[in-house]
Design an enzyme around this catalytic site. Structure first.
Site, mmCIF file in Angstrom:
data_model
loop_
_atom_site.group_PDB
_atom_site.id
_atom_site.type_symbol
_atom_site.label_atom_id
_atom_site.label_comp_id
_atom_site.label_asym_id
_atom_site.label_seq_id
_atom_site.Cartn_x
_atom_site.Cartn_y
_atom_site.Cartn_z
ATOM 1 N N ARG A 1 50.834 44.386 69.370
ATOM 2 C CA ARG A 1 50.591 44.568 70.788
ATOM 3 C C ARG A 1 51.616 45.774 71.297
ATOM 4 O O ARG A 1 52.681 45.557 71.361
ATOM 5 C CB ARG A 1 50.533 43.274 71.460
ATOM 6 C CG ARG A 1 50.098 43.458 72.945
ATOM 7 C CD ARG A 1 50.208 42.303 74.026
ATOM 8 N NE ARG A 1 49.048 41.261 73.453
ATOM 9 C CZ ARG A 1 49.515 39.961 72.973
ATOM 10 N NH1 ARG A 1 50.747 39.420 73.208
ATOM 11 N NH2 ARG A 1 48.456 39.038 72.604
ATOM 12 N N GLU B 1 38.758 48.676 61.386
ATOM 13 C CA GLU B 1 37.527 47.615 62.221
ATOM 14 C C GLU B 1 36.723 49.062 62.503
ATOM 15 O O GLU B 1 37.141 50.191 62.864
ATOM 16 C CB GLU B 1 37.960 47.037 63.593
ATOM 17 C CG GLU B 1 38.873 47.699 64.292
ATOM 18 C CD GLU B 1 39.545 46.732 65.454
ATOM 19 O OE1 GLU B 1 40.030 45.713 65.127
ATOM 20 O OE2 GLU B 1 39.545 47.113 66.397
HETATM 21 ZN ZN ZN Z 1 41.788 45.804 66.722
#
Ligand code: ZN
Length: 310
Positions: free
Chosen positions: A192, A115
């Site tokens: 996470r 990204e």
């Molecule tokens: Zn990300």
């Protein structure tokens, strides 16, 4: 001339979200905890609807499936990109994405995620998390086990207009007060690593420590960004990145400028100002795709756009 594909965004409420998608972009958002605008998406978790024209009411995933000619016949099961605007009122959890190979193996054939971020706005002392300070996996494991997060996490100062490429395996997080345009591979796989020991509904959110350790690259290496500016008569084109998955640029238009479409299809997002696309009114917050074979296009007005293609 072919129809421009204007898309209706999908909004996501998040515990860390705010209201700037309404106050800055004029969107009709579901609440004051709206974190994400999925502006160009054919992902099952948020599939955009075509706003107008021949394909009005159809989903982007449907166009990809049934009208591949609009995308130059590009191969692939899923639409390759996902464009989001993110409003972080609070810090996002610190996370990492797998690459294609790892995601395919451990996430039911899903794609990995590369990204990139364009900083639309941030606080005067804005900061972001990109990378970590462990020299190898051993040190990474130790620092995580001992909860030495401050030492581990690499925090950088940011300002409006900065651009970051986040390769798979990069520890990253958006921090409070930041609004970002994200261009990414069409994937929703996130591990996470750390959530600042926060509670959500009285409980900590799930962490994915083992998978995070698996995929985090050690030592951290910054994603290569090759910024290059091209001055045209009535516009400046700023190239940010061309990688395996996408090319991303910023167009700053002042007046009337014709651009050449040289790729299979072109994604555009108006991030500032307003004007016209071949005579069609466009304003900040509009997102659209120029289909294959659209040809030259004329942008007129005073506006900034982020454009991407594969
Ligand atoms: Zn990300």
């Amino acid at each position: 001339m072919k129809d421009v594909i204007f898309l209706e965004p999908v909004f996501k409420e998040m515990i860390w979200g705010g209201n700037r998608l309404r106050t800055d972009f004029g969107y009709d958002i579901p609440s004051d905890y709206t974190g994400e605008c999925w502006a160009v998406s054919a992902h099952a978790n948020g599939d955009c609807t075509v706003k107008s024209g021949l394909y009005k009411g159809e989903k982007l995933s449907g166009l990809w499936k049934n009208h591949r000619e609009l995308f130059g016949g590009v191969k692939g099961e899923t639409f390759p990109l996902l464009i989001k605007i993110i409003d972080a009122k609070a810090d996002l959890s610190i996370q990492v994405h797998p690459d294609n190979e790892y995601a395919y193996r451990y996430e039911k054939g899903s794609l990995g995620k590369t990204e990139c971020w364009y900083i639309l706005d941030c606080d005067a002392d804005g900061k972001i998390v990109v990378g970590h300070n462990a020299k190898d996996k051993e040190e990474l494991k130790n620092m995580i086990a001992e909860g030495r997060w401050r030492e581990l996490i690499r925090v950088l100062p940011i300002k409006k207009g900065d651009f970051f490429q986040i390769e798979p395996g990069t520890v990253h997080a958006i921090k409070a007060g930041t609004v970002i345009l994200e261009t990414q591979q069409n994937s929703d796989i996130t591990y996470r690593l750390y959530d600042y020991d926060r509670l959500s509904g009285g409980k900590p959110r799930e962490l994915h420590i083992a998978k995070s350790i698996d995929v985090i690259k050690c030592p951290h290496v910054d994603g290569a960004v090759n910024r290059k500016e091209i001055k045209l008569e009535h516009a400046v084109v700023e190239e940010f990145i061309t990688c395996q998955y996408y090319s991303v640029k910023k167009l700053s238009v002042n007046g009337r400028q014709v651009f050449k479409q040289t790729e299979p299809f072109t994604i555009l997002s108006v991030i500032e100002g307003e004007g016209f696309l071949d005579g069609i009114k466009i304003i900040k917050g509009d997102h659209f795709i120029l289909p294959a074979g659209y040809g030259d296009y004329c942008l007129e007005g005073h506006m900034r756009l982020i454009t991407s293609h594969i």
